[in-house]
Motif scaffolding. Structure first.
Motif, PDB file in Angstrom:
ATOM      1  N   ILE A   5       0.833  -1.210   0.000  1.00 13.21           N
ATOM      2  CA  ILE A   5       0.000   0.000   0.000  1.00 13.21           C
ATOM      3  C   ILE A   5       0.864   1.256   0.000  1.00 13.21           C
ATOM      4  O   ILE A   5       0.622   2.190  -0.768  1.00 13.21           O
ATOM      5  N   LEU A   6       1.901   1.249   0.848  1.00 14.75           N
ATOM      6  CA  LEU A   6       2.795   2.410   0.913  1.00 14.75           C
ATOM      7  C   LEU A   6       3.488   2.651  -0.425  1.00 14.75           C
ATOM      8  O   LEU A   6       3.508   3.773  -0.934  1.00 14.75           O
ATOM      9  N   ARG A   7       4.021   1.587  -1.014  1.00 11.44           N
ATOM     10  CA  ARG A   7       4.692   1.738  -2.314  1.00 11.44           C
ATOM     11  C   ARG A   7       3.711   2.135  -3.407  1.00 11.44           C
ATOM     12  O   ARG A   7       4.067   2.867  -4.327  1.00 11.44           O
ATOM     13  N   SER A   8       2.493   1.642  -3.323  1.00 15.69           N
ATOM     14  CA  SER A   8       1.482   2.017  -4.315  1.00 15.69           C
ATOM     15  C   SER A   8       1.243   3.517  -4.294  1.00 15.69           C
ATOM     16  O   SER A   8       1.231   4.174  -5.336  1.00 15.69           O
ATOM     17  N   PHE A   9       1.062   4.067  -3.089  1.00 15.61           N
ATOM     18  CA  PHE A   9       0.827   5.510  -2.981  1.00 15.61           C
ATOM     19  C   PHE A   9       2.047   6.311  -3.425  1.00 15.61           C
ATOM     20  O   PHE A   9       1.908   7.309  -4.130  1.00 15.61           O
ATOM     21  N   ILE A  10       3.228   5.882  -3.035  1.00 13.30           N
ATOM     22  CA  ILE A  10       4.444   6.583  -3.444  1.00 13.30           C
ATOM     23  C   ILE A  10       4.563   6.584  -4.963  1.00 13.30           C
ATOM     24  O   ILE A  10       4.838   7.615  -5.579  1.00 13.30           O
ATOM     25  N   GLY A  11       4.346   5.431  -5.584  1.00 14.30           N
ATOM     26  CA  GLY A  11       4.443   5.330  -7.040  1.00 14.30           C
ATOM     27  C   GLY A  11       3.401   6.168  -7.764  1.00 14.30           C
ATOM     28  O   GLY A  11       3.710   6.858  -8.738  1.00 14.30           O
ATOM     29  N   MET A  12       2.165   6.132  -7.263  1.00 15.64           N
ATOM     30  CA  MET A  12       1.107   6.909  -7.918  1.00 15.64           C
ATOM     31  C   MET A  12       1.363   8.406  -7.773  1.00 15.64           C
ATOM     32  O   MET A  12       1.186   9.161  -8.724  1.00 15.64           O
ATOM     33  N   PHE A  13       1.787   8.826  -6.595  1.00 13.68           N
ATOM     34  CA  PHE A  13       2.082  10.245  -6.405  1.00 13.68           C
ATOM     35  C   PHE A  13       3.278  10.677  -7.247  1.00 13.68           C
ATOM     36  O   PHE A  13       3.282  11.765  -7.815  1.00 13.68           O
ATOM     37  N   VAL A  56       5.845  -0.803  -7.338  1.00 19.83           N
ATOM     38  CA  VAL A  56       5.392  -2.035  -6.696  1.00 19.83           C
ATOM     39  C   VAL A  56       6.151  -3.257  -7.225  1.00 19.83           C
ATOM     40  O   VAL A  56       6.459  -4.176  -6.459  1.00 19.83           O
ATOM     41  N   SER A  57       6.492  -3.264  -8.504  1.00 20.34           N
ATOM     42  CA  SER A  57       7.143  -4.454  -9.071  1.00 20.34           C
ATOM     43  C   SER A  57       8.541  -4.690  -8.523  1.00 20.34           C
ATOM     44  O   SER A  57       9.064  -5.797  -8.621  1.00 20.34           O
ATOM     45  N   SER A  58       9.142  -3.693  -7.914  1.00 19.94           N
ATOM     46  CA  SER A  58      10.463  -3.896  -7.317  1.00 19.94           C
ATOM     47  C   SER A  58      10.396  -4.780  -6.075  1.00 19.94           C
ATOM     48  O   SER A  58      11.440  -5.199  -5.554  1.00 19.94           O
ATOM     49  N   TYR A  69      18.604 -13.768 -10.601  1.00 25.42           N
ATOM     50  CA  TYR A  69      18.218 -13.741 -12.017  1.00 25.42           C
ATOM     51  C   TYR A  69      16.712 -13.898 -12.183  1.00 25.42           C
ATOM     52  O   TYR A  69      16.103 -13.294 -13.083  1.00 25.42           O
ATOM     53  N   GLN A  70      16.052 -14.665 -11.279  1.00 30.16           N
ATOM     54  CA  GLN A  70      14.600 -14.808 -11.348  1.00 30.16           C
ATOM     55  C   GLN A  70      13.914 -13.501 -10.954  1.00 30.16           C
ATOM     56  O   GLN A  70      12.945 -13.082 -11.603  1.00 30.16           O
ATOM     57  N   GLN A  71      14.415 -12.869  -9.903  1.00 29.02           N
ATOM     58  CA  GLN A  71      13.864 -11.583  -9.484  1.00 29.02           C
ATOM     59  C   GLN A  71      13.976 -10.569 -10.609  1.00 29.02           C
ATOM     60  O   GLN A  71      13.022  -9.839 -10.903  1.00 29.02           O
ATOM     61  N   THR A  72      15.133 -10.540 -11.262  1.00 25.95           N
ATOM     62  CA  THR A  72      15.372  -9.589 -12.348  1.00 25.95           C
ATOM     63  C   THR A  72      14.448  -9.864 -13.529  1.00 25.95           C
ATOM     64  O   THR A  72      13.843  -8.932 -14.085  1.00 25.95           O
ATOM     65  N   LEU A  73      14.327 -11.126 -13.919  1.00 22.64           N
ATOM     66  CA  LEU A  73      13.461 -11.461 -15.056  1.00 22.64           C
ATOM     67  C   LEU A  73      11.990 -11.171 -14.754  1.00 22.64           C
ATOM     68  O   LEU A  73      11.286 -10.591 -15.595  1.00 22.64           O
ATOM     69  N   PHE A  74      11.520 -11.554 -13.567  1.00 25.04           N
ATOM     70  CA  PHE A  74      10.132 -11.275 -13.203  1.00 25.04           C
ATOM     71  C   PHE A  74       9.869  -9.773 -13.183  1.00 25.04           C
ATOM     72  O   PHE A  74       8.845  -9.301 -13.693  1.00 25.04           O
ATOM     73  N   HIS A  75      10.801  -9.030 -12.603  1.00 26.15           N
ATOM     74  CA  HIS A  75      10.656  -7.575 -12.539  1.00 26.15           C
ATOM     75  C   HIS A  75      10.604  -6.977 -13.941  1.00 26.15           C
ATOM     76  O   HIS A  75       9.716  -6.184 -14.264  1.00 26.15           O
TER      77      HIS A  75
END
Length: 136
Positions: A5-13, A56-58, A69-75
């Motif tokens: 939720i926090l990252r969502s608001f930061i990203g949207m703002f 959020v995707s981070s 490598y999985q984290q990087t590819l998914f991101h």
């Protein structure tokens, strides 16, 4: 959930802030005296959505069950799929093979530069912390 939720608001703002700054630059330096209201709303929504999913995707990088490598590819794939959906829908990039491939190549290049910069930064931070621990 709190982090999401926090990252969502930061990203949207942040996405909304980028839209306002870009619009002001267009008005002040681009020779535009007026902006098309519907175009502004469409681009604002796109920018807010991009800010949201880029932030959020981070969270993939916080999942310790995945290898780097999985984290990087998914991101990367999460960002690219969502970005292409938004960018093609809004009209930021034309729906042609040439423009999609060009955008993909530029995105891979920029993503790689940022990924290596963050990797080197955090590797250096880990080295400093380890050096400090050895001094204890």
């Amino acid at each position: 959930m709190k982090t999401l939720i926090l990252r969502s608001f930061i990203g949207m703002f942040f996405g909304g802030f980028i839209t306002v700054v870009y619009s002001n630059v267009l008005i002040l330096f681009g020779g535009f005296e007026m902006l098309d209201g519907s175009l502004f709303v469409k681009n604002s929504i796109g920018s807010i959505l991009c800010g949201w999913f880029f932030t959020v995707s981070s969270m993939y990088y916080e999942n310790r069950n995945l290898k780097l490598y999985q984290q990087t590819l998914f991101h990367f794939f999460t960002i690219m799929i969502l970005y292409f959906i938004v960018a093609i829908t809004i009209g930021w990039i034309p729906f042609t093979i040439k423009s999609i491939l060009l955008t993909l190549l530029i995105s891979i290049f920029v993503f790689t530069i940022f990924w290596f910069a963050f990797y080197l930064y955090f590797k250096n931070q880990a080295r400093k912390l380890n050096d400090d621990l050895k001094k204890l």
